[in-house]
Design an enzyme around this catalytic site. Structure first.
Site, PDB file in Angstrom:
ATOM      1  N   TYR A 205       0.820  -1.225   0.000  1.00 58.79           N
ATOM      2  CA  TYR A 205       0.000   0.000   0.000  1.00 58.79           C
ATOM      3  C   TYR A 205       0.850   1.269   0.000  1.00 58.79           C
ATOM      4  CZ  TYR A 205       0.472  -0.409   5.158  1.00 58.79           C
ATOM      5  OH  TYR A 205       0.945  -0.530   6.442  1.00 58.79           O
TER       6      TYR A 205
ATOM      7  N   LYS B 159       5.451   4.959   4.383  1.00 52.94           N
ATOM      8  CA  LYS B 159       6.015   4.003   3.418  1.00 52.94           C
ATOM      9  C   LYS B 159       6.036   4.608   2.008  1.00 52.94           C
ATOM     10  CE  LYS B 159       6.582   0.158   6.031  1.00 52.94           C
ATOM     11  NZ  LYS B 159       7.865  -0.517   6.273  1.00 52.94           N
TER      12      LYS B 159
HETATM   13  C1  HXC Z   1      -4.078   4.427  18.465  1.00 55.32           C
HETATM   14  C2  HXC Z   1      -1.924   4.313  19.296  1.00 55.32           C
HETATM   15  C3  HXC Z   1      -1.922   2.904  19.162  1.00 55.32           C
HETATM   16  C4  HXC Z   1      -3.112   2.277  18.647  1.00 55.32           C
HETATM   17  C5  HXC Z   1      -0.019   3.511  19.987  1.00 55.32           C
HETATM   18  N1  HXC Z   1      -0.725   4.634  19.815  1.00 55.32           N
HETATM   19  N2  HXC Z   1      -0.724   2.443  19.604  1.00 55.32           N
HETATM   20  N3  HXC Z   1      -2.985   5.053  18.954  1.00 55.32           N
HETATM   21  N4  HXC Z   1      -4.147   3.081  18.316  1.00 55.32           N
HETATM   22  N5  HXC Z   1      -3.178   0.969  18.492  1.00 55.32           N
HETATM   23  C6  HXC Z   1      -0.321   5.984  20.144  1.00 55.32           C
HETATM   24  C7  HXC Z   1      -0.035   6.162  21.633  1.00 55.32           C
HETATM   25  O1  HXC Z   1      -1.217   6.366  22.379  1.00 55.32           O
HETATM   26  C8  HXC Z   1       0.872   7.400  21.612  1.00 55.32           C
HETATM   27  O2  HXC Z   1       0.132   8.580  21.449  1.00 55.32           O
HETATM   28  C9  HXC Z   1       1.665   7.229  20.322  1.00 55.32           C
HETATM   29  O3  HXC Z   1       0.910   6.318  19.510  1.00 55.32           O
HETATM   30  C10 HXC Z   1       3.033   6.652  20.565  1.00 55.32           C
HETATM   31  O4  HXC Z   1       2.878   5.430  21.269  1.00 55.32           O
HETATM   32  P1  HXC Z   1       4.002   4.863  22.221  1.00 55.32           P
HETATM   33  O5  HXC Z   1       3.583   3.498  22.628  1.00 55.32           O
HETATM   34  O6  HXC Z   1       4.362   5.853  23.263  1.00 55.32           O
HETATM   35  O7  HXC Z   1       5.241   4.880  21.187  1.00 55.32           O
HETATM   36  P2  HXC Z   1       6.418   3.933  20.978  1.00 55.32           P
HETATM   37  O8  HXC Z   1       6.787   3.229  22.252  1.00 55.32           O
HETATM   38  O9  HXC Z   1       7.427   4.715  20.301  1.00 55.32           O
HETATM   39  O10 HXC Z   1       5.810   2.780  20.011  1.00 55.32           O
HETATM   40  C11 HXC Z   1       5.704   2.940  18.649  1.00 55.32           C
HETATM   41  C12 HXC Z   1       4.531   2.156  18.074  1.00 55.32           C
HETATM   42  C13 HXC Z   1       4.533   0.674  18.519  1.00 55.32           C
HETATM   43  C14 HXC Z   1       4.580   2.305  16.560  1.00 55.32           C
HETATM   44  C15 HXC Z   1       3.221   2.791  18.591  1.00 55.32           C
HETATM   45  O11 HXC Z   1       3.463  -0.026  17.912  1.00 55.32           O
HETATM   46  C16 HXC Z   1       5.837  -0.016  18.189  1.00 55.32           C
HETATM   47  O12 HXC Z   1       6.786   0.027  18.960  1.00 55.32           O
HETATM   48  N6  HXC Z   1       5.924  -0.689  17.020  1.00 55.32           N
HETATM   49  C17 HXC Z   1       7.175  -1.353  16.542  1.00 55.32           C
HETATM   50  C18 HXC Z   1       6.949  -2.652  15.841  1.00 55.32           C
HETATM   51  C19 HXC Z   1       5.851  -2.703  14.858  1.00 55.32           C
HETATM   52  O13 HXC Z   1       4.945  -1.848  14.825  1.00 55.32           O
HETATM   53  N7  HXC Z   1       5.849  -3.745  14.036  1.00 55.32           N
HETATM   54  C20 HXC Z   1       4.845  -3.959  13.004  1.00 55.32           C
HETATM   55  C21 HXC Z   1       5.379  -3.591  11.674  1.00 55.32           C
HETATM   56  S1  HXC Z   1       4.384  -4.360  10.524  1.00 55.32           S
HETATM   57  P3  HXC Z   1      -0.238   9.553  22.709  1.00 55.32           P
HETATM   58  O14 HXC Z   1      -0.894  10.712  22.064  1.00 55.32           O
HETATM   59  O15 HXC Z   1      -1.144   8.727  23.578  1.00 55.32           O
HETATM   60  O16 HXC Z   1       1.073   9.891  23.357  1.00 55.32           O
HETATM   61  C22 HXC Z   1       4.126  -3.433   9.206  1.00 55.32           C
HETATM   62  C23 HXC Z   1       3.395  -4.228   8.172  1.00 55.32           C
HETATM   63  C24 HXC Z   1       2.522  -3.486   7.226  1.00 55.32           C
HETATM   64  O17 HXC Z   1       4.501  -2.318   9.116  1.00 55.32           O
HETATM   65  C25 HXC Z   1       1.702  -4.373   6.355  1.00 55.32           C
HETATM   66  C26 HXC Z   1       1.117  -5.582   7.017  1.00 55.32           C
HETATM   67  C27 HXC Z   1       0.479  -6.605   6.178  1.00 55.32           C
HETATM   68  P1  NAP Z   2       8.521  -6.554  13.503  1.00 54.57           P
HETATM   69  O1  NAP Z   2       9.055  -7.879  13.908  1.00 54.57           O
HETATM   70  O2  NAP Z   2       7.704  -5.808  14.486  1.00 54.57           O
HETATM   71  O3  NAP Z   2       9.719  -5.682  12.992  1.00 54.57           O
HETATM   72  C1  NAP Z   2       9.897  -4.329  13.241  1.00 54.57           C
HETATM   73  C2  NAP Z   2      11.286  -4.130  13.818  1.00 54.57           C
HETATM   74  O4  NAP Z   2      11.573  -2.745  13.862  1.00 54.57           O
HETATM   75  C3  NAP Z   2      11.427  -4.667  15.231  1.00 54.57           C
HETATM   76  O5  NAP Z   2      12.583  -5.475  15.314  1.00 54.57           O
HETATM   77  C4  NAP Z   2      11.595  -3.427  16.086  1.00 54.57           C
HETATM   78  O6  NAP Z   2      12.451  -3.673  17.177  1.00 54.57           O
HETATM   79  C5  NAP Z   2      12.208  -2.454  15.084  1.00 54.57           C
HETATM   80  N1  NAP Z   2      11.928  -1.066  15.441  1.00 54.57           N
HETATM   81  C6  NAP Z   2      10.717  -0.500  15.659  1.00 54.57           C
HETATM   82  N2  NAP Z   2      10.858   0.783  16.006  1.00 54.57           N
HETATM   83  C7  NAP Z   2      12.176   1.037  15.983  1.00 54.57           C
HETATM   84  C8  NAP Z   2      12.951   2.214  16.237  1.00 54.57           C
HETATM   85  N3  NAP Z   2      12.375   3.353  16.596  1.00 54.57           N
HETATM   86  N4  NAP Z   2      14.299   2.120  16.127  1.00 54.57           N
HETATM   87  C9  NAP Z   2      14.888   0.952  15.771  1.00 54.57           C
HETATM   88  N5  NAP Z   2      14.209  -0.169  15.513  1.00 54.57           N
HETATM   89  C10 NAP Z   2      12.872  -0.123  15.621  1.00 54.57           C
HETATM   90  O7  NAP Z   2       7.604  -6.718  12.200  1.00 54.57           O
HETATM   91  P2  NAP Z   2       7.893  -7.374  10.781  1.00 54.57           P
HETATM   92  O8  NAP Z   2       6.607  -7.906  10.305  1.00 54.57           O
HETATM   93  O9  NAP Z   2       9.071  -8.261  10.828  1.00 54.57           O
HETATM   94  O10 NAP Z   2       8.224  -6.081   9.888  1.00 54.57           O
HETATM   95  C11 NAP Z   2       9.478  -5.916   9.248  1.00 54.57           C
HETATM   96  C12 NAP Z   2       9.336  -4.992   8.053  1.00 54.57           C
HETATM   97  O11 NAP Z   2       8.474  -5.585   7.089  1.00 54.57           O
HETATM   98  C13 NAP Z   2       8.727  -3.643   8.387  1.00 54.57           C
HETATM   99  O12 NAP Z   2       9.325  -2.653   7.590  1.00 54.57           O
HETATM  100  C14 NAP Z   2       7.288  -3.806   7.967  1.00 54.57           C
HETATM  101  O13 NAP Z   2       6.658  -2.587   7.678  1.00 54.57           O
HETATM  102  C15 NAP Z   2       7.478  -4.657   6.732  1.00 54.57           C
HETATM  103  N6  NAP Z   2       6.280  -5.376   6.333  1.00 54.57           N
HETATM  104  C16 NAP Z   2       5.833  -6.423   7.057  1.00 54.57           C
HETATM  105  C17 NAP Z   2       4.711  -7.102   6.634  1.00 54.57           C
HETATM  106  C18 NAP Z   2       4.166  -8.282   7.376  1.00 54.57           C
HETATM  107  O14 NAP Z   2       3.100  -8.771   6.997  1.00 54.57           O
HETATM  108  N7  NAP Z   2       4.848  -8.788   8.390  1.00 54.57           N
HETATM  109  C19 NAP Z   2       4.045  -6.664   5.490  1.00 54.57           C
HETATM  110  C20 NAP Z   2       4.519  -5.574   4.781  1.00 54.57           C
HETATM  111  C21 NAP Z   2       5.656  -4.939   5.212  1.00 54.57           C
HETATM  112  P3  NAP Z   2      12.298  -2.852  18.565  1.00 54.57           P
HETATM  113  O15 NAP Z   2      10.836  -2.836  18.873  1.00 54.57           O
HETATM  114  O16 NAP Z   2      13.123  -3.636  19.517  1.00 54.57           O
HETATM  115  O17 NAP Z   2      12.859  -1.515  18.287  1.00 54.57           O
END
Ligand code: HXC
Ligand code: NAP
Length: 284
Positions: free
Chosen positions: A148, A165
């Site tokens: 997307y 993205k």
């Molecule tokens: C609404 C949310 C929320 C939710 C967090 N927030 N989760 N709001 N719905 N589900 C809000 C919080 O309330 C806060 O706002 C702000 O976002 C920051 O949240 P924190 O938890 O303080 O931030 P942080 O610790 O930096 O965490 C970042 C994060 C978290 C993005 C929110 O999810 C994370 O650490 N993600 C890392 C790994 C990850 O997301 N992996 C998936 C990638 S998969 P306020 O205003 O309350 O302060 C991917 C695949 C795409 O990208 C395609 C898939 C098929």
């Molecule tokens: P994931 O395991 O959650 O990977 C995300 C990684 O990013 C974690 O290791 C996390 O480690 C690290 N990260 C997050 N915030 C960070 C920060 N501020 N600084 C440094 N590291 C950070 O999820 P995943 O599915 O493997 O995703 C990997 C990649 O694939 C991502 O770019 C995602 O958008 C892409 N992707 C995934 C899917 C899917 O279906 N899985 C689909 C499309 C694209 P920490 O939390 O320890 O920092």
């Protein structure tokens, strides 16, 4: 299909390398002869992945680093060079994401995701490109985006991620042209759904939605991490020397069936969103 030493001589800086797809790529790249330097915020998964690589006879090191912080990225780049000499490959894989109705997002929620995905990718790309350009070394960057991310696509309910993205994709195509003269190659991979703990815990609202997504998928299955890792290895290898500025989709044809992976969530009732938000508030 790949020679065992396909990536020999490569020192790869991989963000988000401790978990999910990053971990799978790290292990595969190591198997193909590369040395890995991993970064992420949490130490435990980074340590565990490095230990696994070392156990299998590879070379790996890590440092904790939040890619949103440019100074921290610079410090990590320094550490990586101390460890392996020159770093010649960067994989921008770290990401943040969650599903939410966009009208309910706080500014901080938007910034958190854009900060990790877009700013983080820029920070790492800039940190290494500066080094490669000033030392007249070539370089290779691979960005992990999503289907997307395409500018004419996007997806509801993951708007911060879609915006970020799309920005990373623009970074990819722009720099492929601007930095080709420095022998820096930059490409992207757009994965479809790959079940990882990080993605599934934040993006799959229920078992029913997961089943619905699988049923609707043209191949009726999700991706396997090794499929993505092999594509990444190919794009980083010399076999792909003439591929520059490209984004390769790996989704089994999913987005052709219905673009915008999370647009299906328009089917989710308001009460389900409310229950999810209540559960999140209770946890934090
Ligand atoms: C609404 C949310 C929320 C939710 C967090 N927030 N989760 N709001 N719905 N589900 C809000 C919080 O309330 C806060 O706002 C702000 O976002 C920051 O949240 P924190 O938890 O303080 O931030 P942080 O610790 O930096 O965490 C970042 C994060 C978290 C993005 C929110 O999810 C994370 O650490 N993600 C890392 C790994 C990850 O997301 N992996 C998936 C990638 S998969 P306020 O205003 O309350 O302060 C991917 C695949 C795409 O990208 C395609 C898939 C098929
Ligand atoms: P994931 O395991 O959650 O990977 C995300 C990684 O990013 C974690 O290791 C996390 O480690 C690290 N990260 C997050 N915030 C960070 C920060 N501020 N600084 C440094 N590291 C950070 O999820 P995943 O599915 O493997 O995703 C990997 C990649 O694939 C991502 O770019 C995602 O958008 C892409 N992707 C995934 C899917 C899917 O279906 N899985 C689909 C499309 C694209 P920490 O939390 O320890 O920092």
């Amino acid at each position: 299909m790949f020679q065992r030493e396909l990536l020999k001589g490569r020192a790869i800086f991989l963000t988000g390398g401790g978990t999910g797809l990053g971990r799978s790529m790290a292990l595969r790249f190591s198997e193909l002869g590369a040395r890995l330097f991993l970064v992420g915020r949490r130490e435990d998964p980074l340590r565990e992945t490095c230990q696994e690589i070392l156990r299998l006879g590879g070379a790996a090191a890590y440092v904790t680093c939040d890619v949103r912080d440019y100074a921290a990225v610079e410090a990590a780049a320094e550490r990586a060079e101390q460890q392996f000499g020159e770093i010649n490959v960067l994989v921008n894989n770290a990401a943040g994401n969650f599903i939410a109705p966009t009208e309910k997002l706080s500014a901080n929620a938007f910034n958190a995701v854009v900060g990790i995905v877009l700013n983080g990718s820029f920070h790492c790309t800039q940190a290494f490109a500066k080094r490669w350009i000033s030392r007249k070394l070539g370089g290779n960057v691979l960005n992990i985006v999503t289907t997307y991310a395409a500018a004419n696509c996007g997806s509801g309910f993951v708007v911060p991620s879609a915006c970020a993205k799309a920005g990373v994709l623009a970074l990819t195509t722009s720099l492929a042209v601007e930095w080709a003269k420095y022998h820096i190659r930059i490409n992207a991979i757009a994965p479809g759904p790959f079940p990882t703990e990080g993605a599934w815990s934040r993006l799959m609202p229920s078992k029913q939605f997961e089943e619905h997504s699988r049923e609707k998928h043209p191949m009726k299955r999700f991706g396997r991490p090794e499929e993505l890792a092999n594509l990444a290895a190919f794009l980083l290898s010399d076999m792909a020397e003439y591929i520059n500025g490209e984004c390769v989709v790996i989704d089994g044809g999913q987005w052709l069936r219905g673009a915008g992976e999370f647009n299906e969530l328009t089917l989710m009732p308001e009460s389900a969103w409310e229950a999810m938000e209540a559960a999140r508030q209770k946890k934090s």
